[in-house]
Scaffold this active site. Structure first.
Site, PDB file in Angstrom:
ATOM      1  N   LYS A   3       0.820  -1.211   0.000  1.00  0.00           N
ATOM      2  CA  LYS A   3       0.000   0.000   0.000  1.00  0.00           C
ATOM      3  C   LYS A   3       0.858   1.267   0.000  1.00  0.00           C
ATOM      4  O   LYS A   3       0.428   2.300  -0.501  1.00  0.00           O
ATOM      5  CB  LYS A   3      -0.955  -0.012   1.188  1.00  0.00           C
ATOM      6  CG  LYS A   3      -0.235   0.026   2.503  1.00  0.00           C
ATOM      7  CD  LYS A   3      -1.154   0.104   3.655  1.00  0.00           C
ATOM      8  CE  LYS A   3      -0.330   0.014   4.933  1.00  0.00           C
ATOM      9  NZ  LYS A   3       0.855   0.900   4.980  1.00  0.00           N
ATOM     10  N   ARG A  82      -6.139   2.579  11.534  1.00  0.00           N
ATOM     11  CA  ARG A  82      -6.035   1.124  11.528  1.00  0.00           C
ATOM     12  C   ARG A  82      -6.920   0.490  12.587  1.00  0.00           C
ATOM     13  O   ARG A  82      -6.936  -0.716  12.724  1.00  0.00           O
ATOM     14  CB  ARG A  82      -4.591   0.727  11.796  1.00  0.00           C
ATOM     15  CG  ARG A  82      -3.838   0.235  10.559  1.00  0.00           C
ATOM     16  CD  ARG A  82      -2.437  -0.033  11.000  1.00  0.00           C
ATOM     17  NE  ARG A  82      -1.667  -0.848  10.159  1.00  0.00           N
ATOM     18  CZ  ARG A  82      -0.666  -0.432   9.382  1.00  0.00           C
ATOM     19  NH1 ARG A  82      -0.425   0.845   9.275  1.00  0.00           N
ATOM     20  NH2 ARG A  82       0.059  -1.287   8.715  1.00  0.00           N
ATOM     21  N   ARG A 121       9.933  -9.031   0.488  1.00  0.00           N
ATOM     22  CA  ARG A 121      10.241  -7.602   0.317  1.00  0.00           C
ATOM     23  C   ARG A 121      11.635  -7.266   0.864  1.00  0.00           C
ATOM     24  O   ARG A 121      12.019  -7.725   1.926  1.00  0.00           O
ATOM     25  CB  ARG A 121       9.187  -6.780   1.050  1.00  0.00           C
ATOM     26  CG  ARG A 121       9.432  -5.285   0.968  1.00  0.00           C
ATOM     27  CD  ARG A 121       8.202  -4.514   1.250  1.00  0.00           C
ATOM     28  NE  ARG A 121       7.666  -4.723   2.585  1.00  0.00           N
ATOM     29  CZ  ARG A 121       6.568  -4.115   3.030  1.00  0.00           C
ATOM     30  NH1 ARG A 121       5.913  -3.300   2.246  1.00  0.00           N
ATOM     31  NH2 ARG A 121       6.138  -4.337   4.253  1.00  0.00           N
ATOM     32  N   ARG A 154      12.922  -5.702   6.379  1.00  0.00           N
ATOM     33  CA  ARG A 154      12.349  -5.014   7.548  1.00  0.00           C
ATOM     34  C   ARG A 154      12.082  -6.027   8.644  1.00  0.00           C
ATOM     35  O   ARG A 154      11.638  -7.139   8.358  1.00  0.00           O
ATOM     36  CB  ARG A 154      11.015  -4.358   7.143  1.00  0.00           C
ATOM     37  CG  ARG A 154      11.188  -3.004   6.515  1.00  0.00           C
ATOM     38  CD  ARG A 154       9.939  -2.477   5.877  1.00  0.00           C
ATOM     39  NE  ARG A 154       8.712  -2.637   6.663  1.00  0.00           N
ATOM     40  CZ  ARG A 154       7.534  -2.111   6.314  1.00  0.00           C
ATOM     41  NH1 ARG A 154       7.426  -1.394   5.216  1.00  0.00           N
ATOM     42  NH2 ARG A 154       6.471  -2.284   7.047  1.00  0.00           N
ATOM     43  N   ARG A 165       1.125  -9.461  12.513  1.00  0.00           N
ATOM     44  CA  ARG A 165       0.482  -8.391  11.735  1.00  0.00           C
ATOM     45  C   ARG A 165      -0.852  -8.848  11.161  1.00  0.00           C
ATOM     46  O   ARG A 165      -1.826  -8.087  11.157  1.00  0.00           O
ATOM     47  CB  ARG A 165       1.405  -7.944  10.578  1.00  0.00           C
ATOM     48  CG  ARG A 165       2.544  -7.102  11.068  1.00  0.00           C
ATOM     49  CD  ARG A 165       3.591  -6.930  10.021  1.00  0.00           C
ATOM     50  NE  ARG A 165       3.216  -5.979   8.990  1.00  0.00           N
ATOM     51  CZ  ARG A 165       3.975  -5.702   7.932  1.00  0.00           C
ATOM     52  NH1 ARG A 165       5.132  -6.318   7.767  1.00  0.00           N
ATOM     53  NH2 ARG A 165       3.583  -4.821   7.054  1.00  0.00           N
TER      54      ARG A 165
HETATM   55  P1  AMP Z   1       3.060   0.187   7.672  1.00  0.00           P
HETATM   56  O1  AMP Z   1       4.304   0.672   7.025  1.00  0.00           O
HETATM   57  O2  AMP Z   1       1.875   1.067   7.422  1.00  0.00           O
HETATM   58  O3  AMP Z   1       2.781  -1.265   7.362  1.00  0.00           O
HETATM   59  O4  AMP Z   1       3.290   0.257   9.261  1.00  0.00           O
HETATM   60  C1  AMP Z   1       4.336  -0.459   9.880  1.00  0.00           C
HETATM   61  C2  AMP Z   1       4.015  -0.666  11.347  1.00  0.00           C
HETATM   62  O5  AMP Z   1       3.888   0.607  12.015  1.00  0.00           O
HETATM   63  C3  AMP Z   1       2.710  -1.397  11.644  1.00  0.00           C
HETATM   64  O6  AMP Z   1       2.842  -2.805  11.554  1.00  0.00           O
HETATM   65  C4  AMP Z   1       2.437  -0.928  13.078  1.00  0.00           C
HETATM   66  O7  AMP Z   1       3.292  -1.576  13.998  1.00  0.00           O
HETATM   67  C5  AMP Z   1       2.874   0.539  13.013  1.00  0.00           C
HETATM   68  N1  AMP Z   1       1.749   1.403  12.580  1.00  0.00           N
HETATM   69  C6  AMP Z   1       1.691   2.168  11.465  1.00  0.00           C
HETATM   70  N2  AMP Z   1       0.525   2.834  11.400  1.00  0.00           N
HETATM   71  C7  AMP Z   1      -0.181   2.472  12.483  1.00  0.00           C
HETATM   72  C8  AMP Z   1      -1.481   2.788  12.972  1.00  0.00           C
HETATM   73  N3  AMP Z   1      -2.295   3.626  12.297  1.00  0.00           N
HETATM   74  N4  AMP Z   1      -1.888   2.230  14.129  1.00  0.00           N
HETATM   75  C9  AMP Z   1      -1.099   1.388  14.831  1.00  0.00           C
HETATM   76  N5  AMP Z   1       0.129   1.016  14.431  1.00  0.00           N
HETATM   77  C10 AMP Z   1       0.601   1.556  13.259  1.00  0.00           C
END
Ligand code: AMP
Length: 223
Positions: A3, A82, A121, A154, A165
């Site tokens: 995304k 989220r 990835r 990552r 996740r």
């Molecule tokens: P992403 O790059 O959007 O997949 O985010 C990576 C990680 O950051 C997620 O797996 C969560 O641990 C944390 N994270 C990012 N955005 C949120 C959110 N809106 N609420 C809670 N945790 C978040």
């Protein structure tokens, strides 16, 4: 790809501001230890395990960046909200600021494909370009095509974190589908194919949605 890639492609096409909560956490994680607040250190611990960061910490971070919501070209929120709690806080903030969401895009992909995408990835440690071991490999194994930086996985893309996740998604994020469906904002897009194909599909869905909305405003029907 993911995304984040889609949000970036949409940002380029729409000239909008891109606010990714995950990117903000990752940027904080690459700062020296002494420059990280206790709340941020705690948040990074959740992130590494693949768990969601508590709503209060995420909200603090979004509030600090609320000017993004007033960017001239509009804004794309990536990875936020989220949870239903975050969605409710966002709605309150937007109502107060006289703003509204145009659409909420939900990318759909079978779980086995999500696992394969996340597990393969790799990211460049210097320029953050994103590759995939099989779908989008770099020319030289382990090195970035753009800047020759080293590619790394990552922490939250490791198998044990991916499992956490996916569980967090089912429990806390999936309820947002109903939440946004009820208010007529949900746009569901199949996330199969190349990044450009997915982006073209997203743009087409957003355009037809906008056309439907303006037709409604010209000739409103109440049911
Ligand atoms: P992403 O790059 O959007 O997949 O985010 C990576 C990680 O950051 C997620 O797996 C969560 O641990 C944390 N994270 C990012 N955005 C949120 C959110 N809106 N609420 C809670 N945790 C978040």
């Amino acid at each position: 790809m993911g995304k984040g890639t889609q949000a970036d492609l949409l940002r380029q096409r729409l000239h909008a501001c891109h606010l990714s909560t995950g990117d903000v956490f990752r940027a904080a994680g690459s700062r020296p230890d002494c420059q990280q607040s206790p709340a941020m250190k705690e948040a990074l611990g959740y992130m590494r395990r693949g768990a969601l960061v508590p709503d209060s910490t995420v909200w603090e971070l979004v509030r600090e960046r609320r000017e993004c919501l007033h960017c001239g070209g509009g804004f794309i929120l990536d990875g936020f909200p989220r949870t239903v709690g975050q969605a409710e806080s966002l709605k309150e903030l937007m109502d107060r600021e006289g703003l509204r969401l145009t659409a909420v895009v939900d990318y759909e992909l079978p779980t086995n494909e999500i696992v394969a995408r996340l597990g393969g990835r790799r990211t460049c440690e210097k320029c953050k370009a994103v590759y995939h071991l099989t779908e989008r490999p770099s020319k030289v194994e382990g090195r970035c095509d753009r800047c020759d930086g080293k590619l790394f996985q990552r922490e939250d893309d490791r198998p044990e974190s991916i499992k956490v996740r996916l569980e967090a998604y089912e429990k806390s994020t999936a309820p947002l589908i109903e939440f946004y469906k009820k208010v007529g904002l949900l746009v569901q897009v199949a996330a199969t194919g190349t990044a450009d194909e997915i982006c073209a599909r997203t743009m087409a869905s957003l355009k037809s949605r906008t056309a439907e909305q303006s037709a409604w405003w010209r000739n409103p029907t109440f049911s």
